[in-house]
Design an enzyme around this catalytic site. Structure first.
Site, PDB file in Angstrom:
ATOM      1  N   THR A   1      -1.916   0.680  -6.549  1.00 35.27           N
ATOM      2  CA  THR A   1      -2.164   1.947  -5.849  1.00 35.27           C
ATOM      3  C   THR A   1      -1.360   2.031  -4.564  1.00 35.27           C
ATOM      4  O   THR A   1      -0.800   3.084  -4.240  1.00 35.27           O
ATOM      5  CB  THR A   1      -3.668   2.116  -5.552  1.00 35.27           C
ATOM      6  OG1 THR A   1      -4.384   2.095  -6.797  1.00 35.27           O
ATOM      7  CG2 THR A   1      -3.957   3.424  -4.835  1.00 35.27           C
ATOM      8  N   CYS A   2      -1.266   0.919  -3.864  1.00 36.51           N
ATOM      9  CA  CYS A   2      -0.543   0.900  -2.591  1.00 36.51           C
ATOM     10  C   CYS A   2       0.939   1.225  -2.781  1.00 36.51           C
ATOM     11  O   CYS A   2       1.523   1.990  -2.016  1.00 36.51           O
ATOM     12  CB  CYS A   2      -0.697  -0.462  -1.921  1.00 36.51           C
ATOM     13  SG  CYS A   2      -2.411  -0.945  -1.630  1.00 36.51           S
ATOM     14  N   SER A   3       1.549   0.653  -3.809  1.00 35.07           N
ATOM     15  CA  SER A   3       2.977   0.838  -4.062  1.00 35.07           C
ATOM     16  C   SER A   3       3.313   2.139  -4.772  1.00 35.07           C
ATOM     17  O   SER A   3       4.380   2.704  -4.564  1.00 35.07           O
ATOM     18  CB  SER A   3       3.526  -0.325  -4.898  1.00 35.07           C
ATOM     19  OG  SER A   3       3.572  -1.492  -4.135  1.00 35.07           O
TER      20      SER A   3
ATOM     21  N   THR B   1       0.844  -4.011  -4.433  1.00 33.05           N
ATOM     22  CA  THR B   1      -0.295  -3.783  -5.325  1.00 33.05           C
ATOM     23  C   THR B   1      -0.166  -2.380  -5.925  1.00 33.05           C
ATOM     24  O   THR B   1       0.507  -1.518  -5.359  1.00 33.05           O
ATOM     25  CB  THR B   1      -1.627  -3.953  -4.571  1.00 33.05           C
ATOM     26  OG1 THR B   1      -1.628  -3.089  -3.438  1.00 33.05           O
ATOM     27  CG2 THR B   1      -1.812  -5.400  -4.111  1.00 33.05           C
TER      28      THR B   1
END
Length: 169
Positions: free
Chosen positions: A54-56, A52
């Site tokens: 922000t996560c990545s 996703t």
């Protein structure tokens, strides 16, 4: 809901191992949370989903970049937990070059996440039950710090905040 001073709930996460060693066979391996935390200081962060935005782009890369500094501050291991299957977490870890820095741990059925009380229902967005974005510093399985993000935010669960907390301990 989990709070500072609590013991992390018992459970089993899954880790995809590509290089045999340390008692782990190739492929998916169960990780007994209680046993894996025993006698260790662990920076655990959780997020809504692999790959996703922000996560990545920010969350995991921040912990990868700060891995050596966190270890210098007394952190034995860094764990990334997400409600994804073990194969997705393994592929995501490969994509981000997390090996040796961040353990990518799958909570495929959200059992661990449910036990912490830190669930996030993204059913309306087609993602089902997920984890809230948070981080915590664990010492021998006990929660020493807990940083839970407000919905849609990325302000307190980042690696820099965790590094400051680990260094102040």
């Amino acid at each position: 809901m989990l709070k500072i001073g609590d013991q992390v709930p018992a459970g089993t996460l899954q880790e995809f191992v590509e290089v045999e060693g340390g008692g782990c066979a190739l492929g998916p391996n169960p990780v007994d949370v209680t046993a894996a935390l025993a006698g260790k200081t662990v920076a655990l962060f959780a997020l809504p989903g692999a790959f996703t935005p922000t996560c990545s782009a920010q969350h995991v890369p921040g912990y990868i970049a700060q891995a050596e500094a966190l270890k210098a501050a007394g952190v034995d291991e860094i764990w990334c937990v997400s409600v994804n299957d073990v194969f997705v977490m393994g592929a995501w870890g490969r994509d981000l070059a997390a090996a040796g820095k961040v353990r990518m741990l799958a909570d495929g059925s959200a059992d661990f996440t449910k036990a912490t009380g830190l669930t996030l229902d993204l059913t309306a967005r087609g993602m089902g039950l997920r984890s809230k974005r948070y981080s915590m510093l664990l010492v021998n399985g006990q929660v020493k710090t807990l940083n839970i993000e407000a919905g849609g935010k990325f302000e307190v669960s980042d690696a820099s905040t965790m590094l400051a907390q680990a260094a102040a301990r």
